[in-house]
Design an enzyme around this catalytic site. Sequence first.
Site, short mmCIF file in Angstrom:
data_model
loop_
_atom_site.label_atom_id
_atom_site.label_comp_id
_atom_site.label_asym_id
_atom_site.label_seq_id
_atom_site.Cartn_x
_atom_site.Cartn_y
_atom_site.Cartn_z
N GLY A 44 48.57 0.96 -9.70
CA GLY A 44 47.11 1.03 -9.65
C GLY A 44 46.51 -0.02 -10.57
O GLY A 44 46.55 0.11 -11.80
N VAL A 66 41.14 0.77 -15.27
CA VAL A 66 41.99 1.00 -16.44
C VAL A 66 43.27 0.18 -16.35
O VAL A 66 43.69 -0.46 -17.32
CB VAL A 66 42.33 2.51 -16.59
CG1 VAL A 66 43.15 2.73 -17.85
CG2 VAL A 66 41.07 3.35 -16.63
N LYS A 108 34.01 19.60 -14.77
CA LYS A 108 34.13 18.48 -13.83
C LYS A 108 33.33 18.86 -12.59
O LYS A 108 33.11 20.05 -12.33
CB LYS A 108 35.61 18.30 -13.45
CG LYS A 108 35.97 16.93 -12.96
CD LYS A 108 36.41 16.00 -14.07
CE LYS A 108 36.78 14.64 -13.52
NZ LYS A 108 37.17 13.70 -14.55
N GLY A 122 43.32 -0.93 -10.90
CA GLY A 122 41.87 -0.75 -10.89
C GLY A 122 41.31 -1.04 -12.27
O GLY A 122 41.82 -1.89 -13.00
P1 NAD Z 1 40.00 2.81 -10.16
O1 NAD Z 1 39.50 3.45 -8.90
O2 NAD Z 1 39.26 1.67 -10.74
O3 NAD Z 1 41.52 2.33 -9.97
C1 NAD Z 1 42.48 3.05 -9.29
C2 NAD Z 1 43.30 2.06 -8.48
O4 NAD Z 1 44.40 2.75 -7.91
C3 NAD Z 1 42.51 1.42 -7.34
O5 NAD Z 1 42.63 0.02 -7.40
C4 NAD Z 1 43.18 2.00 -6.09
O6 NAD Z 1 43.18 1.10 -5.01
C5 NAD Z 1 44.59 2.27 -6.59
N1 NAD Z 1 45.34 3.24 -5.82
C6 NAD Z 1 44.91 4.37 -5.20
N2 NAD Z 1 45.95 5.02 -4.62
C7 NAD Z 1 47.06 4.28 -4.90
C8 NAD Z 1 48.44 4.42 -4.60
N3 NAD Z 1 48.89 5.46 -3.89
N4 NAD Z 1 49.30 3.49 -5.07
C9 NAD Z 1 48.85 2.43 -5.78
N5 NAD Z 1 47.55 2.25 -6.09
C10 NAD Z 1 46.67 3.16 -5.66
O7 NAD Z 1 40.13 4.02 -11.20
P2 NAD Z 1 40.30 3.91 -12.78
O8 NAD Z 1 38.98 4.12 -13.41
O9 NAD Z 1 41.12 2.72 -13.14
O10 NAD Z 1 41.14 5.24 -13.06
C11 NAD Z 1 42.51 5.34 -12.67
C12 NAD Z 1 43.00 6.75 -12.93
O11 NAD Z 1 42.82 7.09 -14.31
C13 NAD Z 1 42.27 7.86 -12.15
O12 NAD Z 1 43.20 8.88 -11.86
C14 NAD Z 1 41.25 8.38 -13.15
O13 NAD Z 1 40.88 9.72 -12.88
C15 NAD Z 1 42.03 8.26 -14.44
N6 NAD Z 1 41.20 8.11 -15.63
C16 NAD Z 1 40.30 7.11 -15.74
C17 NAD Z 1 39.52 6.98 -16.90
C18 NAD Z 1 38.52 5.86 -17.04
O14 NAD Z 1 38.04 5.65 -18.17
N7 NAD Z 1 38.21 5.11 -16.00
C19 NAD Z 1 39.67 7.90 -17.94
C20 NAD Z 1 40.63 8.92 -17.82
C21 NAD Z 1 41.39 9.02 -16.66
#
Ligand code: NAD
Length: 363
Positions: free
Chosen positions: A189, A193, A89, A191
């Site tokens: 969250g 996913v 990473k 976002g």
């Molecule tokens: P993203 O940034 O699109 O979504 C994350 C969301 O969480 C955002 O909308 C943000 O505003 C919100 N957020 C942040 N802090 C918060 C809190 N304290 N309370 C509530 N909401 C909060 O990210 P993503 O791509 O959807 O990924 C989400 C998580 O999953 C991350 O931890 C990422 O590392 C993990 N992840 C993502 C993937 C992927 O394919 N995108 C794969 C494996 C793991």
Amino acid sequence: MIETQIVAPESIFGQIAEHQHEQVVYCHDHETGLKAIIGIHNTVLGPALGGTRMWHYASDAEALNDVLRLSRGMTYKAAISGLNLGGGKAVIIGDAATLKTEALLRKFGRFVKNLNGKYITAEDVNMTTKDMEYIRMETKHVAGLPESMGGSGDPSPVTAYGVYMGMKAAAKKAFGSESLAGKRIGVQGTGHVGTYLLEHLQKEGAKLIVTDYYEDRALDAANRFGATAVGLDEIYDQEMDIYSPCALGATLNDDTIPRLKARVVAGCANNQLKNENQHGPELVRRGIVYAPDFLINAGGLINVYSEVTGGSRQGALTQTEKIYDFTLQVLAKAEEEGTHPQAAAIKQAKERIASVGRVKSTY
Ligand code: NAD
């Protein structure tokens, strides 16, 4: 006499040694303001693949800690998913909104290039497929490129599908049925996913609760999926059957666990347990079924792996579906061995690395 020295974990090598990382690379460029750390945890199974995160860390120590934790998680994620990849990473230190430029990303790309394929980068928090295009201008060791460039595109839908499968498996264990119809599920969250996950859950007839750091995102999701939006800290106190952490890590801790009424925790966030050895067993004691994060959020990595190995998105989805069976197996194993699911999953990942390592020990 040579004495075994106990290294204080505060020292840099102490931290690197704690989880047996292979290599940590510090990258600096005065002109662009680049300050990055690449963490390579383990390359027994293959090149270390893992995204680059850009974040305004409060200190360099915090950035190092993050990259070490995240790269270790990637090793286990790849190993337990049967991929021939190691764990790595990278973090770029700074505010993405003001510091991220083409030059900075390309400079970072040159540092990745210097590792000659030992580390392959991809997207993570605050990085986009467009940013990957800039890095690709300097090195071929990039995955997660846009589909227009022959890449596998946004991994989030595949990640969400895997989390959905893992959640169903954990529900089967906790409630005796994999059906999520009528279950009250809190998604923290909304976002990338989180939103794709909500689509699956709505289709299955779950009753949804959502929260997001950005209130408008939570309200949008509430409108779109007929969910109830709650405040950031209120999510832990909801009457819910399943809690799904889909934002940041460490949300399962001393403060939150006693407040949870859910019988299942299954989400996509990395490193959900603030302290694995303490909070993993605590969930078991409280009768909460925890679906290990790195096992059920592996869909995105499986998707990126298909890009590196010339596979298809359909193939990635088929493999991601197996997360259902893998989760049931890990949950059964944890019970059988009297341990917690995260420990059982790590043990299984380590066993694969050790056995493949033995295969590779001769030419
Ligand atoms: P993203 O940034 O699109 O979504 C994350 C969301 O969480 C955002 O909308 C943000 O505003 C919100 N957020 C942040 N802090 C918060 C809190 N304290 N309370 C509530 N909401 C909060 O990210 P993503 O791509 O959807 O990924 C989400 C998580 O999953 C991350 O931890 C990422 O590392 C993990 N992840 C993502 C993937 C992927 O394919 N995108 C794969 C494996 C793991």
